[in-house]
Design an enzyme around this catalytic site. Structure first.
Site, PDB file in Angstrom:
ATOM      1  N   LYS A  41       0.832  -1.212   0.000  1.00 18.43           N
ATOM      2  CA  LYS A  41       0.000   0.000   0.000  1.00 18.43           C
ATOM      3  C   LYS A  41       0.867   1.264   0.000  1.00 18.43           C
ATOM      4  O   LYS A  41       0.623   2.188  -0.773  1.00 18.43           O
ATOM      5  CB  LYS A  41      -0.931  -0.033   1.221  1.00 18.43           C
ATOM      6  CG  LYS A  41      -1.868   1.158   1.337  1.00 18.43           C
ATOM      7  CD  LYS A  41      -3.087   0.801   2.160  1.00 18.43           C
ATOM      8  CE  LYS A  41      -2.807   0.735   3.645  1.00 18.43           C
ATOM      9  NZ  LYS A  41      -2.548   2.042   4.280  1.00 18.43           N
ATOM     10  N   SER A  42       1.880   1.281   0.857  1.00 17.17           N
ATOM     11  CA  SER A  42       2.736   2.481   0.938  1.00 17.17           C
ATOM     12  C   SER A  42       3.415   2.754  -0.402  1.00 17.17           C
ATOM     13  O   SER A  42       3.463   3.898  -0.875  1.00 17.17           O
ATOM     14  CB  SER A  42       3.827   2.273   1.991  1.00 17.17           C
ATOM     15  OG  SER A  42       3.265   2.172   3.259  1.00 17.17           O
ATOM     16  N   ASP A 341       1.842  -0.908  11.917  1.00 17.86           N
ATOM     17  CA  ASP A 341       0.499  -1.352  11.511  1.00 17.86           C
ATOM     18  C   ASP A 341       0.183  -2.773  11.972  1.00 17.86           C
ATOM     19  O   ASP A 341      -0.925  -3.264  11.747  1.00 17.86           O
ATOM     20  CB  ASP A 341       0.371  -1.284   9.981  1.00 17.86           C
ATOM     21  CG  ASP A 341       0.388   0.159   9.490  1.00 17.86           C
ATOM     22  OD1 ASP A 341      -0.008   1.056  10.265  1.00 17.86           O
ATOM     23  OD2 ASP A 341       0.812   0.397   8.346  1.00 17.86           O
ATOM     24  N   ARG A 372      -6.418   2.752  17.652  1.00 16.90           N
ATOM     25  CA  ARG A 372      -6.126   1.309  17.583  1.00 16.90           C
ATOM     26  C   ARG A 372      -5.667   0.733  18.904  1.00 16.90           C
ATOM     27  O   ARG A 372      -5.760  -0.485  19.103  1.00 16.90           O
ATOM     28  CB  ARG A 372      -5.035   1.057  16.543  1.00 16.90           C
ATOM     29  CG  ARG A 372      -5.597   0.626  15.245  1.00 16.90           C
ATOM     30  CD  ARG A 372      -4.540   0.197  14.253  1.00 16.90           C
ATOM     31  NE  ARG A 372      -5.125   0.273  12.936  1.00 16.90           N
ATOM     32  CZ  ARG A 372      -4.456   0.420  11.817  1.00 16.90           C
ATOM     33  NH1 ARG A 372      -3.141   0.517  11.844  1.00 16.90           N
ATOM     34  NH2 ARG A 372      -5.080   0.469  10.671  1.00 16.90           N
TER      35      ARG A 372
END
Ligand code: S3P
Length: 458
Positions: A41-42, A341, A372
């Protein structure tokens, strides 16, 4: 509130409201198979944004076609780049050059994505255009002031913003960007990248100093496109990044490797579902992203590197993962940036380990797609696992099994949804999530791929 008057109501978030889609995971048979998770994704966000700042056409392969990245593709198109999908994961971007973005005619909608939003804020800050940045209900809660502060020093202006420096936000880019030297107060690759992307349009050297090294994809990709970037170590864990401004960025093909943060979910499931054995193909093993693998090996996980190679400038590996007896460990705060993450899924694994796992220094988890830290603790608690938050640390008492039986509130957070579902594949009773729809922001096809390994998800 002045004069007791209410402020005007905020406009509705741009992204359309979708009905929630609940999902339940049940104790599963041994997971078996080979798989490749979608592109990182990054790197996918950066591939689109940076190629839009070159002059000419860049071909990208393996792009993650999740909602977050698709939103970034639409945004760079709205800023004047030509973006075309040529086939599955194959994209073409015709860039407009550094500081070449056009004035967008409508607000830019980043959906759920902090990365897309903050990196484009940096890129726009160096251009003489004005743009409104917006997103969904989760993104509207996230702090943007941390990015605005350095961008304003570079010469951009925040013309309008919601209370607390949040979205929706109107940003006016700098006419004459000023190169700055910026010591980042938080370990954030998004913040570092925003400053570097704005610095592209400034004359002279833009410098970012970080006390803890964060993912270096922006630095690597800038070099790939021909910018001069120098990286030096500072102190025990820090880095100083120096970018020479106003380069002409030249297009050059890019291949996006498989995302280790997505690989973490099938990998974790294989560790806790008895008898499992899977092979994950081509997982990126950039050391600034693989803190989870280091931690899991300390916990006794069987993760074997079958082969390594280079894919698009990053080292990748095929990994064989077997179900393993795990033990609790102490995860140092210094490791947090390389696995930021991965804490929700690590917390799930810690529940299945024997003994206490203490994860230190997690303040940044409070400002992700959800809070989170709190949401991970709630996820474990509703499933009968003993968990505490002490300051910025998360402490899980592992008993080698998890009772399950809970319904997890996912708070528009893809990683919480996937973590809870992985838990349910090995817990005594099923685990439900209130909404699995947000999984599509980062891992389209997650449910089908897990079912293909033998996971019971319905
Ligand atoms: C990202 C950086 C991290 C991470 C996010 C992706 C990036 O955020 O949590 O998923 O691509 O730069 P922070 O920079 O806020 O730590």
């Amino acid at each position: 509130m002045l004069g007791g008057r209410r402020p005007p109501p905020e406009p509705e978030p741009l992204s359309h409201f979708e009905p929630a889609s609940p999902l339940t995971a049940r104790r599963s048979q041994a997971l078996k198979g080979r798989l490749r998770v979608p592109g990182d994704k990054s790197i996918s966000h950066r591939a689109l944004i940076l190629s839009a700042m070159t002059v000419g056409e860049t071909r990208i392969g393996g792009l993650l076609e999740g909602e977050d990245v698709i939103n970034t593709a639409k945004v760079i198109q709205a800023l004047g780049a030509r973006v075309e999908r040529m086939g599955e994961g194959a994209w073409s971007v015709h860039g407009v050059g550094v500081a070449g973005f056009a004035q967008p005619s409508a607000p830019l909608d980043f959906g759920n994505s902090g990365t897309g939003c903050r990196l484009v804020m940096g890129a726009v800050a160096g251009c003489p255009v004005t743009a409104v940045f917006d997103g969904d209900g989760s993104l509207r809660k996230r702090p943007m002031k941390r990015v605005l502060d350095p961008l304003m020093r570079i010469g951009a202006h925040a013309l309008e913003m919601a209370v607390g420096g949040r979205l929706p936000l109107k940003l006016q880019g700098a006419r004459d960007p000023i190169p700055i030297s910026y010591e980042s107060p938080v370990a954030s690759a998004q913040l570092k990248s925003a400053v570097l992307l704005a610095g592209l349009a400034a004359p002279g050297e833009t410098i970012v100093i970080e006390k803890e090294a964060t993912r270096d994809h922006t630095e690597k990709m800038l070099t790939h496109f021909g910018a001069q970037v120098a990286v030096e170590n500072v102190g025990e864990h820090g880095r100083r990044v120096t970018l020479k401004g106003r380069p002409e960025l030249s297009p050059s093909p890019l291949q996006v490797p498989a995302d280790p943060s997505s690989a973490a979910f099938p990998l974790a499931a294989a560790l806790i579902v008895p008898g499992s054995e899977i092979v994950l193909e081509g997982v990126m093993t950039n050391p600034l992203r693989t803190g989870l693998f280091v931690t899991l090996r300390e916990m006794g996980a069987s993760i074997e590197t079958l082969s390594t190679r280079n894919d698009g400038g990053e080292e990748v590996a095929d990994l064989r993962v077997k179900a393993s007896a795990l033990r609790g460990v102490d995860v140092p705060a210094a490791r947090a940036p390389s696995m930021i993450d991965e804490y929700p899924i690590l917390a799930v694994l810690a529940s299945f380990a024997q003994g206490t796992t203490r994860m230190r220094g997690l303040s940044e988890l409070r400002v992700k797609e959800s809070d989170r830290l709190a949401a991970t603790a709630d996820m474990l608690r509703v499933n009968g696992v003993a968990v505490e938050i002490e300051g910025d640390d998360l402490i899980v008492e592992g008993k080698g099994r998890a009772p399950g039986g809970g319904m997890v509130a996912t708070h528009m957070d893809h990683r919480l949804a996937m973590s809870a579902l992985v838990m349910g594949l090995a817990s005594d009773k099923p685990v439900g999530v209130d909404d699995a729809a947000f999984i599509a922001t980062s891992f389209p096809g997650f449910v089908e791929l897990m079912r293909g390994l033998g996971a019971d998800l319905s």
